[in-house]
Design a protein around this motif. Structure first.
Motif, mmCIF file in Angstrom:
data_model
loop_
_atom_site.group_PDB
_atom_site.id
_atom_site.type_symbol
_atom_site.label_atom_id
_atom_site.label_comp_id
_atom_site.label_asym_id
_atom_site.label_seq_id
_atom_site.Cartn_x
_atom_site.Cartn_y
_atom_site.Cartn_z
ATOM 1 N N SER A 1 0.889 -1.170 -0.179
ATOM 2 C CA SER A 1 0.097 0.033 0.042
ATOM 3 C C SER A 1 0.936 1.279 0.013
ATOM 4 C CB SER A 1 -0.988 0.077 1.146
ATOM 5 O OG SER A 1 -1.787 -0.916 1.194
ATOM 6 N N ILE A 2 1.795 1.237 1.045
ATOM 7 C CA ILE A 2 2.704 2.482 0.911
ATOM 8 C C ILE A 2 3.527 2.826 -0.166
ATOM 9 C CG2 ILE A 2 4.580 3.403 2.533
ATOM 10 C CD1 ILE A 2 3.654 1.930 4.870
ATOM 11 N N ALA A 3 4.014 1.847 -0.934
ATOM 12 C CA ALA A 3 4.908 1.878 -2.111
ATOM 13 C C ALA A 3 4.059 2.614 -3.067
ATOM 14 C CB ALA A 3 5.193 0.500 -2.768
ATOM 15 N N TRP A 4 2.728 2.682 -3.020
ATOM 16 C CA TRP A 4 1.981 3.163 -4.129
ATOM 17 C C TRP A 4 2.295 5.028 -4.119
ATOM 18 C CZ3 TRP A 4 0.171 3.751 -8.653
ATOM 19 C CH2 TRP A 4 -0.996 4.670 -8.936
ATOM 20 N N LEU A 5 2.455 5.208 -2.814
ATOM 21 C CA LEU A 5 2.807 6.789 -2.721
ATOM 22 C C LEU A 5 3.978 7.021 -3.281
ATOM 23 C CD1 LEU A 5 1.934 6.893 1.065
ATOM 24 C CD2 LEU A 5 0.324 7.555 -0.646
ATOM 25 N N LYS A 6 4.909 6.233 -3.665
ATOM 26 C CA LYS A 6 6.239 6.795 -4.481
ATOM 27 C C LYS A 6 5.629 6.720 -5.964
ATOM 28 C CE LYS A 6 8.188 6.856 -0.666
ATOM 29 N NZ LYS A 6 8.482 7.735 -0.124
ATOM 30 N N ALA A 7 4.860 6.021 -6.441
ATOM 31 C CA ALA A 7 4.460 6.194 -8.043
ATOM 32 C C ALA A 7 3.882 7.608 -7.846
ATOM 33 C CB ALA A 7 3.511 5.219 -8.141
ATOM 34 N N MET A 8 2.992 7.823 -6.904
ATOM 35 C CA MET A 8 2.298 9.180 -6.944
ATOM 36 C C MET A 8 3.252 10.363 -6.904
ATOM 37 S SD MET A 8 -0.872 10.292 -4.574
ATOM 38 C CE MET A 8 -0.101 10.623 -3.279
ATOM 39 N N ALA A 9 4.204 10.060 -6.011
ATOM 40 C CA ALA A 9 5.264 11.085 -5.939
ATOM 41 C C ALA A 9 5.919 11.352 -7.298
ATOM 42 C CB ALA A 9 6.310 10.752 -4.847
ATOM 43 N N TRP A 10 6.505 10.412 -8.175
ATOM 44 C CA TRP A 10 7.038 10.232 -9.234
ATOM 45 C C TRP A 10 6.295 10.850 -10.289
ATOM 46 C CZ3 TRP A 10 11.819 9.829 -10.959
ATOM 47 C CH2 TRP A 10 11.991 9.430 -12.554
ATOM 48 N N ASP A 11 5.079 10.720 -10.497
ATOM 49 C CA ASP A 11 4.158 11.178 -11.360
ATOM 50 C C ASP A 11 4.076 12.912 -11.474
ATOM 51 O OD1 ASP A 11 4.248 8.992 -12.962
ATOM 52 O OD2 ASP A 11 2.113 8.557 -12.268
ATOM 53 N N LEU A 12 4.298 13.409 -10.055
ATOM 54 C CA LEU A 12 4.132 14.700 -9.387
ATOM 55 C C LEU A 12 5.304 15.333 -9.218
ATOM 56 C CD1 LEU A 12 0.514 14.173 -7.853
ATOM 57 C CD2 LEU A 12 0.961 14.746 -10.274
ATOM 58 N N ARG A 13 6.480 14.790 -9.628
ATOM 59 C CA ARG A 13 7.591 15.187 -9.210
ATOM 60 C C ARG A 13 8.118 16.566 -9.565
ATOM 61 N NH1 ARG A 13 7.750 11.707 -13.374
ATOM 62 N NH2 ARG A 13 9.238 12.002 -15.056
ATOM 63 N N SER A 14 7.352 17.485 -10.265
ATOM 64 C CA SER A 14 7.312 18.661 -10.883
ATOM 65 C C SER A 14 8.500 18.972 -11.996
ATOM 66 C CB SER A 14 7.921 19.810 -9.609
ATOM 67 O OG SER A 14 9.340 19.404 -9.137
ATOM 68 N N ASN A 15 9.520 19.627 -11.587
ATOM 69 C CA ASN A 15 10.131 20.177 -12.927
ATOM 70 C C ASN A 15 11.527 19.503 -13.508
ATOM 71 O OD1 ASN A 15 12.264 20.644 -10.950
ATOM 72 N ND2 ASN A 15 12.775 22.833 -11.845
ATOM 73 N N LEU A 16 11.423 18.154 -13.181
ATOM 74 C CA LEU A 16 12.644 17.367 -13.501
ATOM 75 C C LEU A 16 12.736 17.326 -15.108
ATOM 76 C CD1 LEU A 16 15.015 15.807 -12.448
ATOM 77 C CD2 LEU A 16 13.359 13.597 -12.830
ATOM 78 N N GLY A 17 11.739 17.363 -15.995
ATOM 79 C CA GLY A 17 11.755 17.308 -17.133
ATOM 80 C C GLY A 17 12.404 18.644 -17.638
ATOM 81 N N ASP A 18 11.798 19.706 -17.153
ATOM 82 C CA ASP A 18 12.201 21.223 -17.322
ATOM 83 C C ASP A 18 13.859 21.181 -17.203
ATOM 84 O OD1 ASP A 18 9.677 22.646 -18.341
ATOM 85 O OD2 ASP A 18 9.171 22.117 -16.233
ATOM 86 N N GLU A 19 14.102 20.705 -16.201
ATOM 87 C CA GLU A 19 15.650 20.638 -15.662
ATOM 88 C C GLU A 19 16.507 20.287 -16.912
ATOM 89 O OE1 GLU A 19 18.476 19.333 -11.883
ATOM 90 O OE2 GLU A 19 16.271 19.641 -11.735
ATOM 91 N N ILE A 20 16.095 18.916 -17.557
ATOM 92 C CA ILE A 20 16.862 18.115 -18.504
ATOM 93 C C ILE A 20 16.616 18.963 -19.602
ATOM 94 C CG2 ILE A 20 16.810 15.976 -19.769
ATOM 95 C CD1 ILE A 20 15.819 14.475 -17.342
ATOM 96 N N ASP A 21 15.563 19.377 -19.853
ATOM 97 C CA ASP A 21 15.171 20.357 -21.306
ATOM 98 C C ASP A 21 16.165 21.545 -21.155
ATOM 99 O OD1 ASP A 21 13.558 20.525 -23.782
ATOM 100 O OD2 ASP A 21 12.987 22.571 -22.561
ATOM 101 N N ARG A 22 16.309 22.464 -20.196
ATOM 102 C CA ARG A 22 17.214 23.292 -20.246
ATOM 103 C C ARG A 22 18.470 23.003 -20.701
ATOM 104 N NH1 ARG A 22 13.778 25.042 -15.773
ATOM 105 N NH2 ARG A 22 12.766 26.987 -16.298
ATOM 106 N N ALA A 23 18.803 21.795 -20.207
ATOM 107 C CA ALA A 23 20.424 21.587 -20.344
ATOM 108 C C ALA A 23 20.556 21.030 -21.775
ATOM 109 C CB ALA A 23 20.803 20.334 -19.292
#
Length: 868
Positions: free
Chosen positions: A188-210
């Motif tokens: 049950s608790i591990a599902w919270l990690k999937a929720m956090a991964w999908d809502l992890r904010s700007n990691l894609g923007d960080e890679i995109d800028r680079a």
């Protein structure tokens, strides 16, 4: 999905075609006999009585005519036991699939095609972090998780194989040895990690800028990632703008109708702050490109990562409502899935007291005890993603099993993970971590090799091989697992804030209302304080001058109670002004927030008191602010156009810029917008091509005021727009036929509800078993009715309002809700997709809450009794 189906970034298309083909033959030949029995045998018992080992007293499960369960129990333990049992009745395959994702064990079910995904999840160690969180739970929360797991396992004790779900019959023909394990609290608790991964904010923007930095100067990278438009769009704390922009004034217009944009807008801060250039130089781009591709392939069960993935939530004081009590609305925008990411439920103690304090209903996740979003008998709450920058990348110089830090080679932390593979040999991977976090590039043969040589761009960059490490708040144990119970039983603002303080990952915007008339907002979560930089680009990992020095204290996070405006709007826009603590540089740009604010103010300015129906109507608004900033300019250009461009301008003349499903203008404008983006930005790196949502509304909106800017091409702005109008007419005609009067946005903008595991098998009859649709839809990206699409891929629906709810604190039984699909996860069950047509039409269902209302609307009643 539509004309060009979006490339999925969730887990689909599993590779076991032989087994699926056999299944098709079995179900097809068996027809209405054995085949229909196989389909129906997993449907749960929903009426009568069942003796269940593990209960201490009877629990009653009431279901309405949509199959939505409301549970009434004598004790908290029995209540969560019954929730686990009922979740397993309706959704166990989904639960089993999810726990294999979060544990990095998909290959055990589906074979070697999933080894790459498992490798990445094992590297992040979601399961290991969940185990630590379980060990740190308080006794009460641990008891709730254990009771929930006991309820799931009680149901597993009654059924197995195809009796659990049709998917097991399909899987069994390919992987006959598979049998689900007992459920555990850690699952049950591990599902919270999937929720956090999908809502992890700007990691894609960080890679995109680079990646952009390899092709563009720093000022252009900054221009393509503009700052939040402070003063032009509303922030959450501080209330609405004193003169919030009308939709047509997002970009100011001069007397001739031409957009006016301050010249400094195009500049902005450098995207590569001093000291960070080492980590963004071209020699490191192979590592970052590899990581971008890896991330893109990881299951994203809530939806595609990106700035357009968000939610709407707002709350209105009773001083502004017809009932005199607050109203609260929420519609989280997530990736569409079959069944829906949410499952509706009520959890009621027969007598609410300290020993059994729960009387709550709303939206839960199958596999997780408690109610995530909803209301109890005193308070209501909603979520949107706060989106703080909680994940940073570091370029690490690695030699052998050591990495450089401050001139010294420090040993990596190393562990081995063994991935069991259905039909194949086990695969052993080596996970290596620095003090900040795991190395996330070069995992196994599925991922590209990282750069081996240092860049020449900086004299102080050390020589050697490079890898990328990830520091992320979700990779340390947190307290979200107990926050949900605290929310469910909170009685007032203070209790709500105490619960919010436990909700550390992922960070959310929480809106609040109670029956005493109080409304409020709180931002919770672990948000790092950086030693240097602002989190917008990867940093050099070889110096301890970079990294995190701690987390922002809860009391420093944005919060507001009973604001003077009488309402609070959150739509992933900036939580507070630019002078407070740095939460992120990558906010949503505020188009949805401004639209909601405008619609509320229009009603209030007309002297109206708001009702639940008003809030539901606002949720469905399809006003396209991007179209509104183009229409005056296109009208001005129309006199000089001819041919197809003139026909396109004539079609748009007089359009109200609403993206309804039946709108020909919305269909044509979408094709125009996608064409224009491709013409202007098609030369960017593949990972950086425009998605087409709020950031690109802002970027191109700025360029509208710079008609000679080089981004328009050699002919300038007017020629670029004319060319896109011309080309779009031809494409629209190819897609929808030559008669523009028959065009509709819904014809292009379709949603197919796709089963996460079998939905893209590649075999049509199997997909027919588990998928539903297509559904023709309006709305769009950065629109209040945020039925988004990705311009890189086509016009098909990529993310949606995953549910809609409006809570009426004046009469909780008058609240409304709707789910994307239905209560059941069983294909062909009447409640597998029965809410989808209602959702498509913007309708909602009654939401009975009090015991009298629940029993009055009960369609089925099941009593779970203690065995013996």
């Amino acid at each position: 999905m539509g004309t060009d189906a979006p490339r999925t970034r969730r887990h689909r298309g599993l590779s076991f075609l032989i087994g699926l083909l056999i299944t098709v033959l079995v179900l097809g030949v068996a027809g209405a006999g054995f085949g229909w029995w196989t389909v129906q045998r997993s449907f749960p018992t929903t009426s009568g009585r069942i003796d269940v080992p593990g209960l201490t007293a009877s629990v009653t499960v009431y279901r309405d005519d949509a199959g939505i369960p409301q549970l009434v129990a004598e004790t908290s333990g029995d209540l969560f036991f019954a929730q686990g049992y009922v979740h397993a009745q309706d959704r166990f395959w989904e639960m089993d699939f999810r726990r294999h994702v979060t544990a990095g064990r998909l290959a055990e079910m589906f074979g070697e095609s999933q080894v790459g995904t498992d490798s990445f999840i094992r590297t992040l160690d979601w399961r290991g972090i969940a185990e630590q969180e379980y060990a740190q739970l308080d006794d009460e929360s641990r008891a709730y998780y254990e009771a929930y797991a006991d309820g799931v396992n009680a149901y597993l004790g009654e059924r197995s194989g195809a009796d659990l779900s049709l998917e097991y019959a399909v899987l069994g023909l390919q992987n006959g040895a598979y049998s689900p394990e007992p459920w555990t609290p850690v699952d049950s608790i591990a599902w919270l990690k999937a929720m956090a991964w999908d809502l992890r904010s700007n990691l894609g923007d960080e890679i995109d800028r680079a990646l952009l930095a390899s092709a563009l100067p720093a000022e252009e990278v900054a221009f393509l990632h503009p700052d939040f438009p402070w003063g032009a769009m509303p922030t959450i704390v501080g209330g609405p703008l004193a003169a919030a922009p009308a939709a047509s004034q997002v970009t100011p217009l001069d007397e001739a109708g031409r957009p006016i944009v301050a010249s400094e807008t195009a500049g902005g801060d450098s995207a590569t702050p001093t000291g960070e250039s080492d980590a963004t130089a071209p020699g490191h781009l192979a590592a970052l490109s590899s990581l971008a591709r890896t991330i893109d392939g990881v299951p994203e069960l809530l939806g595609p990562e990106g700035g357009d993935l968000g939610s709407n939530s707002w709350v209105v004081s009773g001083a502004l409502t017809e009932s005199g009590k607050p109203l609260l609305a929420n519609d989280p925008h997530l990736g569409p899935a079959m069944p829906s990411i949410w499952t509706q439920m009520g959890l009621h103690c027969a007598v609410v007291n300290d020993a059994c304090p729960f009387d709550v209903a709303g939206f839960s996740f199958s596999g997780l005890p408690g109610i995530v979003i909803g209301h109890n008998d005193r308070i209501a709450w909603g979520f949107t993603n706060l989106g703080p920058d909680v994940a940073d990348l570091y370029l690490e110089r690695v030699e052998g099993d050591a990495y450089e830090l401050d001139g010294t080679m420090v040993p990596l932390t190393i562990r081995e993970e063994v991935i069991q593979v259905a039909g194949g040999d086990p695969v052993t991977i080596t996970v290596r971590s620095t003090g900040r976090g795991p190395i996330v590039t070069g995992i196994g043969s599925d991922f590209a090799a990282v750069a081996e040589t240092a860049p020449a761009a900086s004299g102080d960059a050390p020589e050697g091989g490079y890898q990328v490490s990830l520091q992320w708040t979700a990779l340390t144990p947190g307290t979200t697992a107990q926050a949900i119970f605290a929310l469910d039983r909170a009685r007032d603002w203070d209790g709500f804030r105490r619960a919010a303080s436990l909700f550390d990952v992922p960070s959310q915007n929480l809106v609040y209302a109670d029956d005493s008339g109080t409304i409020g907002y709180q931002a919770p979560g672990k948000i790092p304080v950086r030693k240097s930089g602002d989190g917008t680009v990867p940093m050099p990992g070889w110096t301890s001058a970079n990294g995190w020095s701690g987390m922002l204290p809860f009391d420093q996070l944005p919060s507001v109670l009973n604001p003077p405006a009488g309402y609070i709007v959150t739509a992933n826009n900036a939580a507070a002004g630019p002078d407070g603590p740095l939460l992120t540089k990558d906010w949503d740009y505020g188009y949805r927030a401004a639209g909601i604010d405008k619609l509320i103010r229009e009603r209030l300015d007309a002297g109206e008191k708001l009702t639940a129906d008003d809030l539901l109507e606002i949720q469905l608004d399809t006003s396209d602010m991007n179209a509104q900033q183009f229409l005056p300019l296109i009208a001005e250009l129309s006199a000089g156009l001819d041919g197809d461009a003139a026909r396109g301008a004539a079609l748009l003349d007089g359009w109200d810029a609403k993206a309804g499903a039946d709108s020909a203008e919305a269909a044509y404008f979408a094709v125009f917008w996608r064409t224009l983006l491709d013409d202007m930005f098609g030369g960017l790196p593949e990972e950086s091509l425009p998605q087409g949502g709020d950031r690109w509304f802002n970027v191109v909106g700025t360029l509208l005021g710079e008609p000679e800017n080089a981004w328009w091409g050699d002919g300038g702005r007017d020629a670029a727009i004319a060319g896109a109008l011309d080309a779009a007419w031809g494409e629209a005609s190819e897609l929808m036929g030559g008669d523009a009067a028959s065009w509709t946005w819904g014809e292009l903008h379709t949603l197919t509800l796709t089963n996460q595991s079998f939905g893209e098998s590649g075999i049509g009859p199997v997909e027919w078993l588990f998928n539903r649709g297509p559904y023709e839809l309006g709305g769009g990206s950065a629109i209040v009715n945020a039925i988004g699409w990705d311009a890189r891929l086509g016009y098909g629906v990529d993310w949606v309002p995953s549910m809609r709810m409006v809570v009426d604190l004046g009469d909780l039984d008058e609240s409304r809700w709707i789910n994307l699909t239905g209560a059941s996860g069983h294909a062909f069950n009447p409640h597998y997709d029965d809410q989808a047509p209602l959702w498509q039409r913007g309708e909602t269902r009654a939401w009975p809450f009090t015991l009298d209302a629940v029993t009055e609307t009960a369609h089925d009643t099941l009593v779970l009794r203690p065995a013996g």
